[in-house]
Design a protein around this motif. Structure first.
Motif, PDB file in Angstrom:
ATOM      1  N   ALA A 171      52.474   3.486  35.646  1.00  0.00           N
ATOM      2  CA  ALA A 171      52.995   2.425  36.504  1.00  0.00           C
ATOM      3  C   ALA A 171      52.364   2.482  37.889  1.00  0.00           C
ATOM      4  O   ALA A 171      51.953   1.459  38.442  1.00  0.00           O
ATOM      5  CB  ALA A 171      54.517   2.537  36.600  1.00  0.00           C
ATOM      6  N   LYS A 172      52.259   3.676  38.438  1.00  0.00           N
ATOM      7  CA  LYS A 172      51.666   3.839  39.762  1.00  0.00           C
ATOM      8  C   LYS A 172      50.199   3.433  39.736  1.00  0.00           C
ATOM      9  O   LYS A 172      49.717   2.735  40.626  1.00  0.00           O
ATOM     10  CB  LYS A 172      51.812   5.284  40.218  1.00  0.00           C
ATOM     11  CG  LYS A 172      51.392   5.523  41.626  1.00  0.00           C
ATOM     12  CD  LYS A 172      51.695   6.950  42.042  1.00  0.00           C
ATOM     13  CE  LYS A 172      51.327   7.161  43.500  1.00  0.00           C
ATOM     14  NZ  LYS A 172      51.614   8.530  43.924  1.00  0.00           N
ATOM     15  N   ARG A 173      49.482   3.837  38.704  1.00  0.00           N
ATOM     16  CA  ARG A 173      48.060   3.528  38.586  1.00  0.00           C
ATOM     17  C   ARG A 173      47.821   2.024  38.438  1.00  0.00           C
ATOM     18  O   ARG A 173      46.883   1.479  38.992  1.00  0.00           O
ATOM     19  CB  ARG A 173      47.479   4.263  37.383  1.00  0.00           C
ATOM     20  CG  ARG A 173      45.997   4.046  37.211  1.00  0.00           C
ATOM     21  CD  ARG A 173      45.470   4.785  36.022  1.00  0.00           C
ATOM     22  NE  ARG A 173      45.319   6.192  36.309  1.00  0.00           N
ATOM     23  CZ  ARG A 173      44.658   7.040  35.537  1.00  0.00           C
ATOM     24  NH1 ARG A 173      44.117   6.620  34.414  1.00  0.00           N
ATOM     25  NH2 ARG A 173      44.552   8.311  35.862  1.00  0.00           N
ATOM     26  N   MET A 174      48.691   1.347  37.675  1.00  0.00           N
ATOM     27  CA  MET A 174      48.506  -0.081  37.411  1.00  0.00           C
ATOM     28  C   MET A 174      49.195  -0.977  38.439  1.00  0.00           C
ATOM     29  O   MET A 174      48.999  -2.183  38.434  1.00  0.00           O
ATOM     30  CB  MET A 174      49.007  -0.420  36.008  1.00  0.00           C
ATOM     31  CG  MET A 174      48.236   0.281  34.903  1.00  0.00           C
ATOM     32  SD  MET A 174      48.800  -0.157  33.269  1.00  0.00           S
ATOM     33  CE  MET A 174      47.958  -1.723  33.072  1.00  0.00           C
ATOM     34  N   GLY A 175      50.058  -0.394  39.277  1.00  0.00           N
ATOM     35  CA  GLY A 175      50.738  -1.165  40.303  1.00  0.00           C
ATOM     36  C   GLY A 175      51.849  -2.053  39.774  1.00  0.00           C
ATOM     37  O   GLY A 175      52.085  -3.129  40.309  1.00  0.00           O
ATOM     38  N   ILE A 176      52.507  -1.605  38.696  1.00  0.00           N
ATOM     39  CA  ILE A 176      53.637  -2.348  38.133  1.00  0.00           C
ATOM     40  C   ILE A 176      54.825  -1.413  37.988  1.00  0.00           C
ATOM     41  O   ILE A 176      54.692  -0.203  38.131  1.00  0.00           O
ATOM     42  CB  ILE A 176      53.285  -2.997  36.766  1.00  0.00           C
ATOM     43  CG1 ILE A 176      52.764  -1.946  35.774  1.00  0.00           C
ATOM     44  CG2 ILE A 176      52.262  -4.097  36.949  1.00  0.00           C
ATOM     45  CD1 ILE A 176      52.434  -2.489  34.401  1.00  0.00           C
TER      46      ILE A 176
END
Length: 55
Positions: free
Chosen positions: A32-37
């Motif tokens: 989630a952090k890596r994809m920004g969601i």
């Protein structure tokens, strides 16, 4: 505020989530952090994709 994805974009994102989870062994929060969601979106997409894979 979120953005609406087309079915194709949603499928691509779900494939990427499954790849990050299964092949790279990342946790949902890391994805989630890596994809920004949001983490809940990642978890839902992952489990939905896996469920469809087994049908």
């Amino acid at each position: 505020m979120g953005r609406w994805l087309s079915k194709e974009d949603y499928a691509i994102r779900a494939e990427r989530i499954v790849e990050l989870r299964d092949k790279e062994g990342l946790q949902f929060a890391e994805i989630a952090k890596r994809m920004g969601i949001q983490q809940g979106v990642v978890e839902y997409s992952y489990h939905k994709s896996k469920r469809e894979e087994h049908e």
